[in-house]
Design an enzyme around this catalytic site. Structure first.
Site, short mmCIF file in Angstrom:
data_model
loop_
_atom_site.label_atom_id
_atom_site.label_comp_id
_atom_site.label_asym_id
_atom_site.label_seq_id
_atom_site.Cartn_x
_atom_site.Cartn_y
_atom_site.Cartn_z
N HIS A 23 0.83 -1.16 -0.05
CA HIS A 23 -0.04 -0.04 0.09
C HIS A 23 0.82 1.28 0.03
O HIS A 23 0.48 2.50 -0.58
CB HIS A 23 -1.11 -0.20 1.24
N ASP A 121 -5.77 5.88 2.07
CA ASP A 121 -6.01 4.75 1.62
C ASP A 121 -7.39 4.26 1.90
O ASP A 121 -7.78 4.43 2.95
CB ASP A 121 -4.94 3.96 2.14
#
Length: 463
Positions: A23, A121
């Site tokens: 990520h 995110d």
């Protein structure tokens, strides 16, 4: 630091990543693109992850990106080393993270360069609520494919019922899917309840986001992007990989710039330089996937049986699963390392195929560099990615497991042979090169992804 003070920025984005390598990479690369286009970026991660980072020295773009940290409740030792459950960690992260993120936003509001937008995110929807309290617009960043996001959203809305009962699943903008093509949290319902809540929870407040950014490019997932765009302000801004491998617009941008694993890249490059074009099978299962003992042994024996050379990445945490004496017995045909620069390896002409878990970052990297794949998906979104790799983009094959779910050594050997030696391999390589060209065009100036980033910045400035 002097460069930052001399530059005049169009806006200031706080970019908040979920604390894992898969990520951090795309959000960090997106940060570099924003920085290049005149937006000040402050990248935020957890205090523990910050302490464990290996910072690359090859990317000058990172010199102008600020780095701040917040707490996840486990600042001194990582939650995994302490044996904390996933659910307990996520609860702690939300509680400690909400408080320390608010404190950070307050600090930056008094710094003379207040935050104009929070990019966060999608795995953590709660930062949007914090941003809204400060009157700051929010952009949710989906690190997985739009196809996978579309599946999860249908579950979130109750349009795809679980547990699955149909043998074929039809969803708008997508090809017909079998249950085994869906993410593992759905096909094996109840297997990972905390992660199931995590991926479905991405959509709990997505309607309140000012932008929906997706790490893909329009040409790759055109139909499903068009479907999603009917409901959300979707902008495809990928593939977010270092500039050297796409447009070369960022100076010395050879890697993402931050690693949570120590790399053996020099050894890999020296070894690859000794081998001819398309002669090496590269094997890596990313930063998180864990193969079972039996699967690891079958994979190793399949590599040993294959005719060609191989470069195998085995993380230190997985090394004990490699069969005894395997490394010594295969020194003439293979190299086993604990970590490497995957992009540098995939870009090397000696690499002829990539045996992969089909994580989204690995899929985009291989596609962007024109390398055909052998998919051995393990969990989460990987089965869906493997479906698209084989049947939609036609850039690879999927190794077939037996009735016990194990890909046996003969199947491993067969898949390598089919790509490296057979006619099928030429066709897959041709398709992979086509997608490589389209990925390049998407990020070129005026391409679909580049245009979307410009539009994101323009609307941000006008707010």
């Amino acid at each position: 630091m002097e460069k930052q003070q001399q530059r005049v920025y169009k806006a200031h984005c706080l970019v908040f990543t979920y604390p894992s390598q898969g990520h951090i990479n795309p959000l960090l690369q997106f940060s570099k693109l924003l920085d290049r286009k005149g937006v000040k970026v402050t990248l935020v991660t957890t205090r523990y992850i910050y302490k464990t980072m290996y910072r690359g020295s090859s990317c000058t773009a990172l010199d102008t990106i600020s780095l701040e940290t917040i707490s996840d409740g486990y600042d001194e030792e990582g939650w995994k080393t302490l044996g904390i459950s996933v659910q307990a960690y996520l609860d702690s992260f939300r509680k400690a993270g909400s408080q320390t993120l608010a404190e950070l936003l307050q600090k930056l509001s008094c710094s003379g360069c207040p935050v104009d937008c929070l990019v966060y995110d999608a795995f953590m929807p709660w930062p949007l609520d914090i941003a809204k309290k400060f009157g700051i617009p929010g952009a949710v960043f989906f690190t997985q494919s739009c196809a996978v996001d579309n599946i999860y959203n249908h579950v979130n809305k109750g349009l795809l019922k679980l547990p699955l009962t149909d043998s074929e699943i039809s969803l708008p903008g997508m090809p017909p899917l079998e249950p085994s093509d869906l993410p593992s949290f759905l096909s094996d319902y109840g297997s990972y309840p905390a992660f199931f809540e995590l991926v479905i929870g991405q959509f709990c407040n997505v309607d309140k986001a000012d932008w929906v950014l997706c790490n893909t490019f329009y040409e790759l997932e055109e139909q499903v992007v068009d479907w999603m765009a009917k409901f959300w302000p979707v902008k495809t801004i990928g593939p977010t990989i270092p500039s050297k491998y796409l447009d070369n617009r960022l100076e010395d941008d050879k890697d993402y710039g931050v690693n949570l694993f120590k790399s053996d890249s020099d050894a890999c490059m020296k070894w690859l330089n000794q081998h001819p074009k398309n002669s090496v099978a590269y094997i890596s299962f990313g930063s998180a996937a864990r193969l079972g003992q039996e699967q690891m042994e079958e994979l190793a024996l399949g590599l040993k049986m294959s005719k060609g050379k191989f470069l195998w990445v085995v993380r230190e945490s997985e090394a004990a699963k490699v069969p005894e004496n395997f490394i010594e017995e295969t020194t003439e045909k293979g190299l086993v390392v604990s970590w490497c620069s995957q992009l540098e390896v995939l870009a090397h002409e000696a690499v002829g195929c990539f045996i992969t878990h089909c994580g989204w970052n690995s899929t985009l990297e291989s596609l962007s560099l024109g390398v055909p794949l052998v998919g051995i998906p393990q969990w989460t979104d990987q089965s869906t990615n493997a479906k698209y790799i084989r049947d939609v983009w036609k850039i690879g094959i999927k190794a077939q497991p037996d009735e016990e779910g194990i890909v046996r050594r003969a199947e491993v050997e067969h898949c390598i042979s089919e790509i490296m030696e057979g006619h099928r391999g030429k066709e897959l390589r041709k398709n992979a090169m086509k997608w490589k060209d389209l990925a390049q065009k998407a990020v070129d100036e005026g391409g679909s992804s580049d245009k979307n980033i410009d539009e994101f910045i323009e609307t941000l400035i006008k707010r």
